[in-house]
Design a protein around this motif. Structure first.
Motif, short mmCIF file in Angstrom:
data_model
loop_
_atom_site.label_atom_id
_atom_site.label_comp_id
_atom_site.label_asym_id
_atom_site.label_seq_id
_atom_site.Cartn_x
_atom_site.Cartn_y
_atom_site.Cartn_z
N HIS A 167 0.75 -1.22 0.09
CA HIS A 167 -0.17 -0.11 0.08
C HIS A 167 0.86 1.06 -0.04
O HIS A 167 0.47 2.17 -0.81
CB HIS A 167 -0.95 0.00 1.21
CG HIS A 167 -1.56 1.22 1.28
ND1 HIS A 167 -2.57 1.76 0.63
CD2 HIS A 167 -1.47 2.24 2.41
CE1 HIS A 167 -3.17 2.97 0.83
NE2 HIS A 167 -2.34 3.39 2.07
N LEU A 168 1.88 1.35 0.80
CA LEU A 168 2.76 2.47 0.84
C LEU A 168 3.63 2.60 -0.12
O LEU A 168 3.83 3.58 -0.85
CB LEU A 168 3.75 2.44 2.05
CG LEU A 168 2.91 2.35 3.46
CD1 LEU A 168 3.72 2.10 4.52
CD2 LEU A 168 2.58 3.90 3.91
N ASP A 170 2.50 1.64 -3.33
CA ASP A 170 1.87 2.12 -4.43
C ASP A 170 1.35 3.57 -4.31
O ASP A 170 1.05 3.93 -5.34
CB ASP A 170 0.39 1.15 -4.22
CG ASP A 170 0.51 -0.08 -4.71
OD1 ASP A 170 1.75 -0.57 -5.54
OD2 ASP A 170 -0.30 -0.95 -4.44
N LEU A 171 1.83 4.17 -2.89
CA LEU A 171 1.53 5.56 -3.10
C LEU A 171 2.75 6.33 -3.40
O LEU A 171 2.57 7.67 -3.17
CB LEU A 171 1.00 5.96 -1.38
CG LEU A 171 -0.01 5.22 -0.90
CD1 LEU A 171 -0.23 5.75 0.53
CD2 LEU A 171 -1.35 5.86 -1.66
N HIS A 173 5.93 6.04 -2.37
CA HIS A 173 7.24 6.17 -1.53
C HIS A 173 8.35 5.16 -2.04
O HIS A 173 8.00 4.10 -2.60
CB HIS A 173 6.69 5.56 -0.05
CG HIS A 173 5.85 6.56 0.52
ND1 HIS A 173 6.29 7.62 1.22
CD2 HIS A 173 4.62 6.45 0.66
CE1 HIS A 173 4.97 8.29 1.45
NE2 HIS A 173 4.12 7.49 1.38
N SER A 262 3.87 8.90 5.98
CA SER A 262 2.73 7.86 5.86
C SER A 262 2.84 6.85 6.96
O SER A 262 3.95 6.37 6.81
CB SER A 262 2.49 7.60 4.52
OG SER A 262 1.55 8.40 3.60
N THR A 280 -4.76 4.35 8.92
CA THR A 280 -4.60 3.04 8.24
C THR A 280 -3.85 2.07 8.75
O THR A 280 -2.86 2.15 9.34
CB THR A 280 -3.70 3.43 6.77
OG1 THR A 280 -4.55 4.82 6.11
CG2 THR A 280 -3.76 2.67 5.86
N VAL A 319 -8.02 1.37 4.79
CA VAL A 319 -7.24 3.01 4.39
C VAL A 319 -8.05 4.06 5.05
O VAL A 319 -9.25 4.09 4.89
CB VAL A 319 -7.19 3.02 2.73
CG1 VAL A 319 -6.39 4.36 2.60
CG2 VAL A 319 -6.67 2.02 2.05
N THR A 323 -2.22 7.81 5.58
CA THR A 323 -1.51 7.58 4.50
C THR A 323 -1.99 8.36 3.15
O THR A 323 -3.36 8.55 3.29
CB THR A 323 -1.56 5.94 4.01
OG1 THR A 323 -2.88 5.68 3.63
CG2 THR A 323 -0.73 5.37 5.13
N ARG A 324 -1.04 8.94 2.63
CA ARG A 324 -1.64 9.68 1.26
C ARG A 324 -0.38 9.46 0.20
O ARG A 324 0.68 9.45 0.49
CB ARG A 324 -1.50 11.13 1.56
CG ARG A 324 -2.06 12.22 0.82
CD ARG A 324 -1.95 13.51 1.24
NE ARG A 324 -3.17 13.71 2.44
CZ ARG A 324 -3.08 14.90 2.78
NH1 ARG A 324 -2.58 15.98 2.70
NH2 ARG A 324 -4.01 14.99 3.88
N PRO A 325 -0.75 9.79 -1.06
CA PRO A 325 0.19 9.46 -2.21
C PRO A 325 1.40 10.84 -2.09
O PRO A 325 0.88 11.67 -1.64
CB PRO A 325 -0.81 9.76 -3.55
CG PRO A 325 -2.17 9.44 -3.02
CD PRO A 325 -2.39 9.59 -1.54
N THR A 328 1.20 14.93 -3.10
CA THR A 328 -0.18 15.41 -3.38
C THR A 328 -0.50 16.48 -2.32
O THR A 328 -0.03 16.58 -1.19
CB THR A 328 -1.33 14.50 -3.24
OG1 THR A 328 -1.26 13.64 -2.04
CG2 THR A 328 -0.93 13.30 -4.33
#
Length: 347
Positions: A167-168, A170-171, A173, A262, A280, A319, A323-325, A328
């Motif tokens: 998940h991290l 994919d954001l 990192h 995140s 998250t 989620v 956490t955040r992309p 952004t």
């Protein structure tokens, strides 16, 4: 029981069947019996019932002496499912994970003639005595460890870590740092392995893991370390309670969550949704695990010769706002600090 039968206008045998949940008793008859039970204040004598039936109708649970939410939630699931099945629960706590401590807890339950045992502790090492006790009494473990004779109800902790780490990644990192649980816990080891595997599969660098003890305080101490490493932009924490401490430390050091870092936890305890920001996390269905353990144990009690089995329980990524992309909403780029402090992460 004779008094209950007289008041209900049925036979003593019918009273016995109604109280035992026998399917041949009609709902109206069972209602009359229960009304008489309530009127008379009748209570079954478990000692006498055990003498007459040869069964204790009791399940034993070995659990760690701790205030961790996860252990309490599993025990709640066990107690609810056992009660629904007409069983009582006897709990033996152990102050440590030493083999001798677990042997003692198992022995105490065996002395009570429990019909089955749920081991709700990480069985790091087994012993001849533990093997003997779990062969003699139907036993299920909840953390993935097992003896030769035990069934297992387990969440795939390797998958828990992969869900969080991926998940991290994919954001956006570049890598993910990790605050692990204690080295001797099997869940912690599997989460550490899953985190490392996810990073290696993605071709990313693997930072040195930091180790906590499941407490918010240990998360806070490790969070202070992470806060002073500028390259840290994503952290996978092995429990929600440690994650609360990590987020608090990051905020106090001026690292915003999620704008600068995140954070993902594990467990999805009730407080996770209400900390600031909401956490998250990878949810583990603790009460469901307790209920599955009881169901499996009752099957094993009914058929002691059935082969040991593993019941998998699926984790789920939840989620929320922590956490955040990357990049952004005016976020700082990886490797920089904001210098803006936010509210405490205390729930």
């Amino acid at each position: 029981m004779a008094d209950v039968a007289r008041v209900a206008g049925v036979s003593a045998q019918t009273v016995s069947r109604a109280l035992a949940g026998h399917p041949n008793v009609t709902p109206s008859t069972r209602a009359k019996v229960m009304a008489a039970v309530e009127e008379l204040g009748y209570r079954r004598n478990n000692a006498a019932r055990m003498l007459s039936s040869g069964r204790s109708r009791t399940i034993g649970v070995v659990t760690l002496q701790t205030n961790f939410y996860s252990r309490a939630a599993v025990t709640s699931g066990i107690e609810n499912a056992a009660r629904d099945a007409g069983y009582a629960v006897s709990t033996a706590t152990t102050a440590s994970l030493d083999t001798s401590a677990i042997e003692g807890a198992l022995s105490r339950l065996a002395d009570q003639d429990v019909e089955g045992i749920i081991l709700s502790v990480p069985l790091i090492h087994t012993s001849e005595r533990i093997e003997q006790l779990t062969r003699a009494t139907p036993t299920i473990t909840i953390d993935g460890s097992r003896t030769a004779a035990t069934d297992v109800v387990a969440v795939d902790q390797f998958m828990v870590a992969k869900l969080a780490t991926q998940h991290l990644l994919d954001l956006g990192h570049e890598t993910v740092w990790h605050v692990s649980g204690p080295r001797e816990w099997l869940e912690a080891a599997r989460r550490r392995e899953g985190w490392q595997a996810a990073l290696e599969t993605a071709g990313r660098s693997v930072p040195p893991p930091l180790e906590g003890d499941w407490s918010p305080g240990s998360g806070y101490r490790n969070g202070l370390v992470l806060a002073h490493i500028p390259d840290v932009t994503a952290v996978f924490v092995a429990s929600d309670e440690m994650a609360f401490g990590v987020v608090r430390a990051l905020h106090e050091a001026g690292r915003r969550v999620p704008e600068d870092v995140s954070v993902v936890g594990v467990d999805d305890i009730e407080l996770a949704e209400y900390c600031s920001p909401s956490l998250t996390t990878v949810a583990q269905p603790f009460e469901q695990m307790g209920a599955l353990a009881v169901a499996g144990l009752l099957r094993h009690i009914a058929d002691p010769d059935c082969a040991p089995d593993t019941v998998p329980v699926e984790p789920k990524l939840v989620v929320r706002a922590s956490t955040r992309p990357v990049g952004t909403n005016g976020d700082t780029a990886p490797g920089t600090q904001s210098g803006t402090s936010a509210a405490s992460a205390r729930p």
